[in-house]
Each structure stands twice: as C-alpha cells, then as structure tokens.
Scaffold this active site. Structure first.
Site, PDB file in Angstrom:
ATOM      1  N   GLY A 165       3.188   8.801   0.221  1.00 37.09           N
ATOM      2  CA  GLY A 165       2.611  10.106  -0.098  1.00 37.09           C
ATOM      3  C   GLY A 165       2.937  11.176   0.918  1.00 37.09           C
ATOM      4  CG  MET A 217      -1.731  -1.248   1.269  1.00 41.31           C
ATOM      5  SD  MET A 217      -2.557  -1.422   2.831  1.00 41.31           S
ATOM      6  CE  MET A 217      -1.219  -1.228   3.942  1.00 41.31           C
ATOM      7  N   GLY A 218       1.313   1.682  -1.172  1.00 43.48           N
ATOM      8  CA  GLY A 218       2.171   2.862  -1.285  1.00 43.48           C
ATOM      9  C   GLY A 218       1.702   3.839  -0.255  1.00 43.48           C
ATOM     10  CB  THR A 219      -0.139   4.235   1.901  1.00 42.98           C
ATOM     11  OG1 THR A 219      -0.597   2.941   1.625  1.00 42.98           O
ATOM     12  CG2 THR A 219      -1.003   4.833   2.967  1.00 42.98           C
ATOM     13  CB  THR A 220      -1.336   9.543   1.606  1.00 41.01           C
ATOM     14  OG1 THR A 220      -0.692   9.655   0.347  1.00 41.01           O
ATOM     15  CG2 THR A 220      -1.081  10.784   2.421  1.00 41.01           C
TER      16      THR A 220
END
Lengths: 235, 222
Positions: free
Chosen positions: A145, A13-16
C-alpha cells in the site's frame, strides 16, 4: 475466470505500514488485512508487534517470516535487557533485525519498520526493507500500500508535528492506502511511543473519512427509499 | 541472487591535493526512487575514502568488515596504519572470493586516498575486476562520465576545477540515468583527512527551443 481462491497460498500481509517521528516520540500505523491469495484470511490482524516495553515493529510481507523474525528479536532483546541492566534502545533492536534479515536474505521475504523511544536518542524510526538494508529516517512507509503514499508524504509530511497531528496524519495515510490497495484493508491500528509510555489506538473502517467515489455506508437501501420522497427509485 | 535497494554511479578523480569523489543520494527499490538521503561515501581509517554503488545492504556489510579490519590494524599499535592501496587490495580479495563462491556482494566500489603524499584511486567490481587510474566511475558513470573525464582531466587539477568537472559529470548522469536523483555530495580526501560536503542540488538546463517545440522542423512527427 479464476474461481479458485488458491486457499493454499502462503499468508501474506500485502499491507500498508507507516512509522513517523514527531517532537517527543514516534507513531506507528498499519492496516489489518492478511490474505492467502485472493482470500482475506484475517481482516483484523495486528501488524504492530511489541519487541520490548519501548520498541515496536511494523510487519509486512510474508506473515510467517515477519512473525519468526519478531519472535527471535524479542528473545534476543529480552536477554540483552537482562545483561545490560536497562531497556534496550531502538537502535539495537533495529540492528538485530538487520542481522537476521541480511544474513537470511535469500530465504526471507519481509519488510519491517522499527519504531521506539529511548532516553539516549528519543524517538527513532528505522526501515529494514527486503535485502536487509538498515536506514534511519524521520518517517518510513512500507508494504504494497505504500506505493500510493509516496506522493502524499512528499507533499504533506512536515518535521516536528505534535503527537495528535502525527497520529491523525498516520491514520489518514493508512486510510488512503487502504482505499486504493487491494492487499490492504480492515481497521487502522496505531501505536504511539514516547517518554511516558505506549498507547495503542484502534480506528475501525467505518470511523475513517471517506475518499473519492466512496459513499456513506447505510444499513439498507430501504432506509434511503424511505427517507427521500418524489422519485424513490431514482436515487 | 539479485539486488533489492540499489544506489547508482560513483565518479572520482585525482587532483592536486588528493582525491575528489561524487555520488548522489538516491536509493532505488526497483524503479521506485524510494530513499533520498543515502550517504554512500564513507571514510575508512585515516587515509582512505570508500564510495559504493549497487546493493546498499551489501555496502553496509562491507563497512562492517572494514571496521574490523581497521580495528585489528589499530590494535597492533605499531605506528603504522592501512593505506588506500592496502584497503583496495583487501576489498578486491573479498569481492573476488565471494564471486568464486557464486554469492557476490552486489557492489561496485571506488577506493581513493592519500598516504605520505602519494595519491591512490582504484575500483573493484562485484566480480572482482580491479584497477587503478587517474579517474574512475561505476555503473552508468563508466559510459557517461569517463569520456568527459578522459577529455578534461589533467595532472594537478585545482580543487575548484576538479569539482567543476565532477559536477559536469553528475549533471549528465542526472539527465540520462533514470535512477539518479538531484541531491548529491562531493567528498575530498587529502593528507589532512576526509571532508564530505553537505547534500546539495545541481541546476539543470531545459530551455532549448528544440525542447519547447520539438516538432517544429517536421510538423506532424512525434
């Protein structure tokens, strides 16, 4: 040219993810993109996971690692609640996560933000980055992110916001990160936790404000052509 | 095995009444200055003060080990309490034994204290190298601060002089250490106990004419 999307890459989950305290509780926020390599495996994931009635965690990094850690902690906290006779505090939840993260630091790849409300300390946010450091903060940002948000928070964060101010702030921040981080995207989810309970909100991408160089979404070029007059193809 | 969230130099010196120690409050995540309010000097028992640089999660774990150690010592209830020399020795054993198992605690530690009038200041690294001295530093502090200390330290420094010397060291570190942040604390330990100052920032000087016009002496150069 990389035509293979490496569909066998692990789910990450690359994610922010964001956690913010306000005068009365906490607001947690996250995007909803889960990727396997370059392919978006899930465009509407829920990265804000419940641990107890009053404590939630935002997950980033490896999807598998963050899920298994959450599952273990939910299990431990459930037993702890029974033994204690009352709800677990956010501090206990955070420390349990720290134990797992620290003692398995060579194998796990997950950064977590714990947020909750309890009657002893009110709203609290705890960040547990890679390595298993535990750090309590008025706000925390994490995931790929978050790189794009350090400047934004340095400039715009202030202590003691109201519930609505805090939630709008979180939505704005996640939306800004989604605009620039390829590994973040989809919808913005928020969870507000305070003495009254828990509220979940959902902000689909088309409801978010537009940033630099982004255009108002249209159904079709044809609508644009039909609405303007003199030089139709000269938009 | 590599560190994730790290903190930079600790600098400490012996002065008239005990030990003075300084450390900034920055926690770096690689090259990002991610956390800016990390407290990395903590009192240990009644007589010691521990400062750490390196991986924060390992420092937090060391604090838990020391908690147990001090608790166990208190439970004897025999009127004796672990002094700085003993705590330093314990830490040395822990660090060296972890190094031997190829699973080090990624920290450089500074342990200072006073017991029964005797001042003690020691350091131990992640590979177990340990020694005591009148002034010690970790990381960049070894290269930038210790030369200053070697020149300016003397026996029986007053509190004010000690603080001024530490601030001189911290300012140089701020100029020259990429992972330093301008928010620091100074801690002191005396026979009476430990005091850790509130976080504060140092003034820095940039108004050299050579800074404003760096190529004045050699127009066209960089």
């Amino acid at each position: 040219m990389d035509l293979e999307m490496n569909l066998n890459a692990s789910h990450s989950m690359g994610t922010t993810i964001i956690g913010v305290t306000y005068n009365g509780g906490v607001v947690l926020g996250a995007d909803s993109r889960t990727s396997t390599g370059m392919y978006v495996a899930n465009r509407a994931s829920d990265k804000i996971t419940q641990l107890t009635d009053n404590v939630y965690v935002c997950r980033s990094g490896s999807a598998a690692d963050s899920q298994i850690v959450s599952d273990y902690i939910r299990y431990f906290l459930h037993q702890h609640t029974i033994q204690l006779g009352q709800s677990a505090t956010s501090k206990v939840a955070a420390n349990l996560i720290r134990l797992l993260s620290y003692n398995n630091k060579n194998m796990l790849e997950t950064g977590l933000i714990v947020g909750g409300w309890d009657k002893y300390e009110g709203g609290k946010i705890y960040a547990i980055p890679l390595g298993g450091t535990l750090i309590e903060q008025p706000f925390a940002i994490g995931g790929s992110g978050s790189s794009y948000l350090y400047g934004f928070f340095d400039q715009a964060w202030k202590e003691g916001m109201t519930k609505d101010e805090a939630e709008q702030f979180v939505v704005k921040a996640v939306s800004l990160a989604i605009a620039r981080d390829g590994a973040s995207g989809g919808v913005v989810r928020t969870v507000i936790i305070n003495s009254e309970g828990v509220t979940r909100n959902f902000y689909p991408s088309d409801k978010l404000q537009l940033w630099h160089e982004e255009l108002e979404p249209q159904n079709s070029l044809l609508d644009l052509l039909n609405s303007s007059s003199p030089e139709p193809m000269n938009i | 095995m590599y560190p994730y969230v790290t903190v930079t130099s600790v600098v400490a010196l012996k002065y008239k009444d005990g030990i003075l120690m300084a450390a900034d409050m920055g926690g770096s995540y690689g090259s990002t200055l991610r956390y800016k309010s990390v407290e990395r000097m903590k009192p240990i028992g009644k007589h010691s003060l521990l400062g750490a640089s390196g991986e924060i999660s390992d420092f937090q774990e060391i604090l838990k080990y020391l908690d147990e150690l001090i608790l166990y010592d208190n439970m004897w209830d025999d009127g004796n309490s672990l002094g700085p020399k003993e705590v330093h020795n314990y830490l040395t054993r822990v660090m060296y034994n972890r190094r031997n198992k190829f699973n080090p605690l990624w920290n450089s530690l500074v342990l200072g204290g006073v017991k029964k009038g005797e001042k003690y200041l020691g350091t131990v690294s992640m590979i177990g190298v340990n020694f005591e001295d009148n002034h010690v530093a970790t990381g960049f502090g070894n290269h930038l601060a210790r030369p200053i200390l070697r020149q300016e330290w003397h026996e029986n420094l007053s509190f004010e002089d000690g603080v001024k010397i530490l601030e001189k060291c911290m300012r140089v570190l701020l100029y020259r250490d990429r992972s330093a942040v301008n928010k620091l604390q100074i801690a002191k330990i005396t026979e009476e106990g430990v005091t850790i100052s509130q976080p504060y920032s140092l003034k820095t000087y940039w108004e050299f004419s050579a800074f404003e016009n760096p190529t004045q002496g050699a127009v066209g150069s960089w």
